[in-house]
Design a protein around this motif. Sequence first.
Motif, short mmCIF file in Angstrom:
data_model
loop_
_atom_site.label_atom_id
_atom_site.label_comp_id
_atom_site.label_asym_id
_atom_site.label_seq_id
_atom_site.Cartn_x
_atom_site.Cartn_y
_atom_site.Cartn_z
N TYR A 84 0.81 -1.22 0.00
CA TYR A 84 0.00 0.00 0.00
C TYR A 84 0.84 1.27 0.00
O TYR A 84 0.32 2.36 0.23
N GLN A 127 -0.28 4.74 -1.38
CA GLN A 127 -1.74 4.76 -1.47
C GLN A 127 -2.31 5.58 -0.31
O GLN A 127 -1.78 5.56 0.79
N GLU A 128 -3.39 6.26 -0.60
CA GLU A 128 -4.06 7.04 0.44
C GLU A 128 -5.01 6.14 1.24
O GLU A 128 -5.78 5.37 0.66
N LEU A 129 -4.94 6.23 2.55
CA LEU A 129 -5.86 5.48 3.41
C LEU A 129 -7.25 6.10 3.31
O LEU A 129 -7.42 7.30 3.49
N LYS A 130 -8.24 5.26 2.99
CA LYS A 130 -9.61 5.75 2.82
C LYS A 130 -10.43 5.52 4.10
O LYS A 130 -10.13 4.66 4.91
N THR A 161 -11.48 2.07 8.13
CA THR A 161 -10.45 2.56 7.20
C THR A 161 -10.08 1.41 6.28
O THR A 161 -10.18 0.24 6.66
N TYR A 218 -7.95 0.40 2.16
CA TYR A 218 -7.30 0.80 0.91
C TYR A 218 -8.16 0.29 -0.24
O TYR A 218 -8.98 -0.61 -0.06
N GLU A 219 -7.95 0.84 -1.41
CA GLU A 219 -8.69 0.37 -2.58
C GLU A 219 -7.82 -0.59 -3.39
O GLU A 219 -6.59 -0.53 -3.36
#
Length: 389
Positions: free
Chosen positions: A311, A314-317, A363, A365-366
């Motif tokens: 990850y 990657q931005e944590l969603k 929370t 990731y995609e």
Amino acid sequence: MSIKELNNAKKAYQRKDFKAADEIYSKIYNEHQEDFNRWDKKFYALTLYRCYVQNPINQDKLLDAGELITKLIKQSNHSKKDAMCPYTLAVLKIMKILEDPEAILEWSSKLNPELLNGDISGNFSSKKETWYKLTTEALLDINQYDKCISLSTEALLNLNEFTYDSDIWFKWRIAKSFNQLGDYDQSLDYLNDIEQFKNDWFIDNLIAENYFFKNDLDNALKYAASAALAKGDIDKKVNLYSLIEDILNKKNKQNEANKHAYLIYTIRNKHNWNIDENLEYKIDEAGFDLDNTDYFTIEKQLHHLWEEYLYKNQELKKGVIVSVLPNKKAGFIRCDEYIDNLYFSMSEFKQDKALAENGRNVTFYEADGFDKKKNKKVKNAVNIYLNRG
């Protein structure tokens, strides 16, 4: 005299006394082969099929029967409409039970795939699909990569129906073959197609290997980490862990590389597999316990590293669980960044599964996914935790 006995053998076959028919046919064939006409040979072949091929209990007798059947008759052309051909059935049965790929290919050469029927019966593979499957598997096993690619491509073009995702596995054998031939871009093209339908760890492993040989270390590490985190027996991933070690060494991350070397060492130590002197020396120099066999603990300790590799950047969603399916195996998350709710597999919920309830803030990731019902690429939620913030 032989004509009368041959008629008796045929009658025994017709009343389904196959053992009696075999005894008569066998005696006459050994003594007076010249007395067999075309129909006698056909009924003898059918008798051999019923006695030794249909439900084989002895491999040697199956092979002997197959050899004789292919001498007695020729392969029938059932490409338009399927029907029983003892020649075809015997060869396919033998190809299925043999383990030696060279022997499988020898029997494979006895069949013309253009004469095989390609229609699926229920959940059973067609004879044509079975032949392509067994033959391409054997070609891959003996490193005949060009032939494997050619025949697998032919199968994808010539077969109208597939069972048990066999079309995907033909593409898999093509991808593996291109990888072994050093054509990493071609291999990746097929693997990217496969990944839309399959997410097994060994697929990501091969993707990582292709990127590694292309010297794209970031992508190699990302896909290798995905493979390491995916379901699969730890002791079957030794080559994967070795690949991660090689990637980390190339990225000058010696300490992290050594941790993976230690995982490999403990797996080999646990199973009493051969341990290379260089590996043992490396583990000793790094100060690890040489007597340790608890590779499960080491594997769990490496999870945080693999998640970091996977990850990275990657931005944590953040989102909310809006539904959990009745079978508790999956659900959907609402996130303001997406028009549609995101699907998630419960295996991606990293805490107590009982906590995955409607209304929970999480929370995640995609990750790329594929919706088979809608036949399109989608985004899925992965690596999900409750949001404590």
